[in-house]
Design a protein around this motif. Structure first.
Motif, PDB file in Angstrom:
ATOM      1  N   VAL A  78      36.231  39.929  35.443  1.00  0.00           N
ATOM      2  CA  VAL A  78      35.784  40.066  34.049  1.00  0.00           C
ATOM      3  C   VAL A  78      34.743  41.176  33.935  1.00  0.00           C
ATOM      4  O   VAL A  78      34.801  42.017  33.033  1.00  0.00           O
ATOM      5  N   LEU A  79      33.779  41.186  34.840  1.00  0.00           N
ATOM      6  CA  LEU A  79      32.707  42.185  34.788  1.00  0.00           C
ATOM      7  C   LEU A  79      33.248  43.599  34.960  1.00  0.00           C
ATOM      8  O   LEU A  79      32.761  44.539  34.335  1.00  0.00           O
ATOM      9  N   ILE A  80      34.260  43.755  35.809  1.00  0.00           N
ATOM     10  CA  ILE A  80      34.869  45.081  35.978  1.00  0.00           C
ATOM     11  C   ILE A  80      35.535  45.516  34.679  1.00  0.00           C
ATOM     12  O   ILE A  80      35.384  46.661  34.242  1.00  0.00           O
ATOM     13  N   VAL A  81      36.268  44.581  34.061  1.00  0.00           N
ATOM     14  CA  VAL A  81      36.938  44.898  32.786  1.00  0.00           C
ATOM     15  C   VAL A  81      35.913  45.220  31.703  1.00  0.00           C
ATOM     16  O   VAL A  81      36.110  46.138  30.890  1.00  0.00           O
ATOM     17  N   TRP A  98      46.167  53.476  33.223  1.00  0.00           N
ATOM     18  CA  TRP A  98      45.172  52.387  33.238  1.00  0.00           C
ATOM     19  C   TRP A  98      44.534  52.214  31.865  1.00  0.00           C
ATOM     20  O   TRP A  98      44.287  51.082  31.419  1.00  0.00           O
ATOM     21  N   THR A  99      44.254  53.335  31.195  1.00  0.00           N
ATOM     22  CA  THR A  99      43.596  53.267  29.886  1.00  0.00           C
ATOM     23  C   THR A  99      44.499  52.651  28.823  1.00  0.00           C
ATOM     24  O   THR A  99      44.013  52.171  27.795  1.00  0.00           O
ATOM     25  N   ARG A 100      45.811  52.672  29.045  1.00  0.00           N
ATOM     26  CA  ARG A 100      46.734  52.112  28.067  1.00  0.00           C
ATOM     27  C   ARG A 100      46.875  50.598  28.200  1.00  0.00           C
ATOM     28  O   ARG A 100      47.423  49.951  27.304  1.00  0.00           O
ATOM     29  N   LEU A 101      46.429  50.049  29.303  1.00  0.00           N
ATOM     30  CA  LEU A 101      46.534  48.608  29.507  1.00  0.00           C
ATOM     31  C   LEU A 101      45.538  47.865  28.626  1.00  0.00           C
ATOM     32  O   LEU A 101      44.443  48.359  28.357  1.00  0.00           O
ATOM     33  N   THR A 102      45.917  46.682  28.188  1.00  0.00           N
ATOM     34  CA  THR A 102      44.993  45.859  27.417  1.00  0.00           C
ATOM     35  C   THR A 102      43.964  45.242  28.358  1.00  0.00           C
ATOM     36  O   THR A 102      44.124  45.262  29.585  1.00  0.00           O
TER      37      THR A 102
END
Length: 308
Positions: free
Chosen positions: A62-65, A2-6
């Motif tokens: 958006v807020l989660i991201v 997950w951390t590698r995703l943009t």
């Protein structure tokens, strides 16, 4: 992983999961617990409940991201009045509330009444074509064609303006923070192509509502998705232009809110033929939006010529 995703990849993943969940679970709950005898009213309530909740899925994604950083969202996505260009903001709002519906009626009259292409809908001139269910909720003068045109159009235009800048604005921001905020900022391509991509994403995002509830295209659900993409592409160019001209996300959100009021114009002024072609969200609507963009381009070109 997950951390590698943009940020874009995370946004689209969350948006798809959340939107499908809201559309699917919301529709199931309404069908199970909503007990209204009139099928038309039942459908309308179901669409309002599920559609209203669905509109907030993009902003929640958006807020989660953005890790629920509201301050960042409000500052970076131009949800502010501090730097607003007032005259250009007012111009877009008035064009959307007053000119756009007139263009929709004009093209409906041209294609339906003049050329006889009833599939595009036609302007209601005879009292027999008025929707009796709608007319019972309106002042008596709406039954007269002349008064309906002279008084009804300004009356509904002002009503749509007020709705778009108040309650509808809140729901519209549920989408616009994502489309004209997050995606405008995160997608790095040419400014001419960006609305095309955003409009396509925006149109496809409506697919669950169209397939499950028949949003705008009850009898044409598959083809309706493609028409919705065309409509959203036209709106994406218009809204993006208004964003850059006004310098605030509140303006495209207001335009979005005004347009969400526009189906009432169709019920009162136009007899709908094929919803893929005519109002409220058929190709005539896309043509009307494109015409507004063209008019703005002509005036801008003329102004530049005069300055040089």
């Amino acid at each position: 992983m997950w951390t590698r995703l943009t940020k874009l990849q995370k946004f689209f993943f969350i948006l798809i999961v959340l939107s499908l969940a809201v559309a699917g679970i919301g529709t199931w709950l309404c069908e199970r617990f909503l007990n209204v005898s009139d099928p038309v009213i039942n459908y309308g309530i179901k669409l309002q409940i599920v559609g209203g909740l669905y509109m907030f899925a993009p902003t929640i994604s958006v807020l989660i991201v953005e890790k629920w950083n509201f301050k960042k969202v409000f500052t970076e996505y131009n949800i502010r009045l501090k730097a607003i260009h007032i005259s250009k903001s007012v111009k877009y709002i008035l064009l959307t509330a007053f000119l756009l519906p007139v263009l929709i009626l004009f093209f409906s009259f041209l294609f339906g009444n003049v050329f006889g292409l009833k599939e595009f809908g036609f302007l209601i001139i005879s009292k027999e074509d008025l929707n009796p269910l709608v007319m019972t909720e309106l002042p008596p003068f709406f039954s007269d064609f002349t008064l309906r045109m002279l008084i009804g159009i300004p009356f509904l235009a002002v009503s749509s303006l007020l709705a778009g800048c108040t309650i509808n604005l809140i729901f519209a921001l549920g989408e616009e923070i994502a489309w004209r905020g997050f995606l405008e900022k995160e997608i790095v391509i040419s400014e001419k192509c960006k609305p095309l991509l955003i409009g396509t994403v925006w149109g496809l995002w409506h697919a669950p509502l169209i397939l499950l509830l028949g949003l705008n295209y009850v009898e044409h659900r598959i083809v309706g998705i493609f028409v919705m993409v065309i409509v959203c592409i036209a709106l994406a160019y218009y809204f993006s232009q208004s964003l850059h001209q006004s310098r605030t996300l509140l303006v495209p959100a207001a335009l979005h809110g005004i347009i969400n009021f526009s189906p009432l114009f169709t019920l009162i002024f136009v007899k709908t033929g094929n919803p893929l072609l005519g109002p409220p969200m058929g190709l005539i609507f896309a043509l009307s939006v494109a015409t507004v963009i063209f008019i703005l381009w002509l005036f801008r070109k003329r102004t530049l010529n005069e300055e040089t």
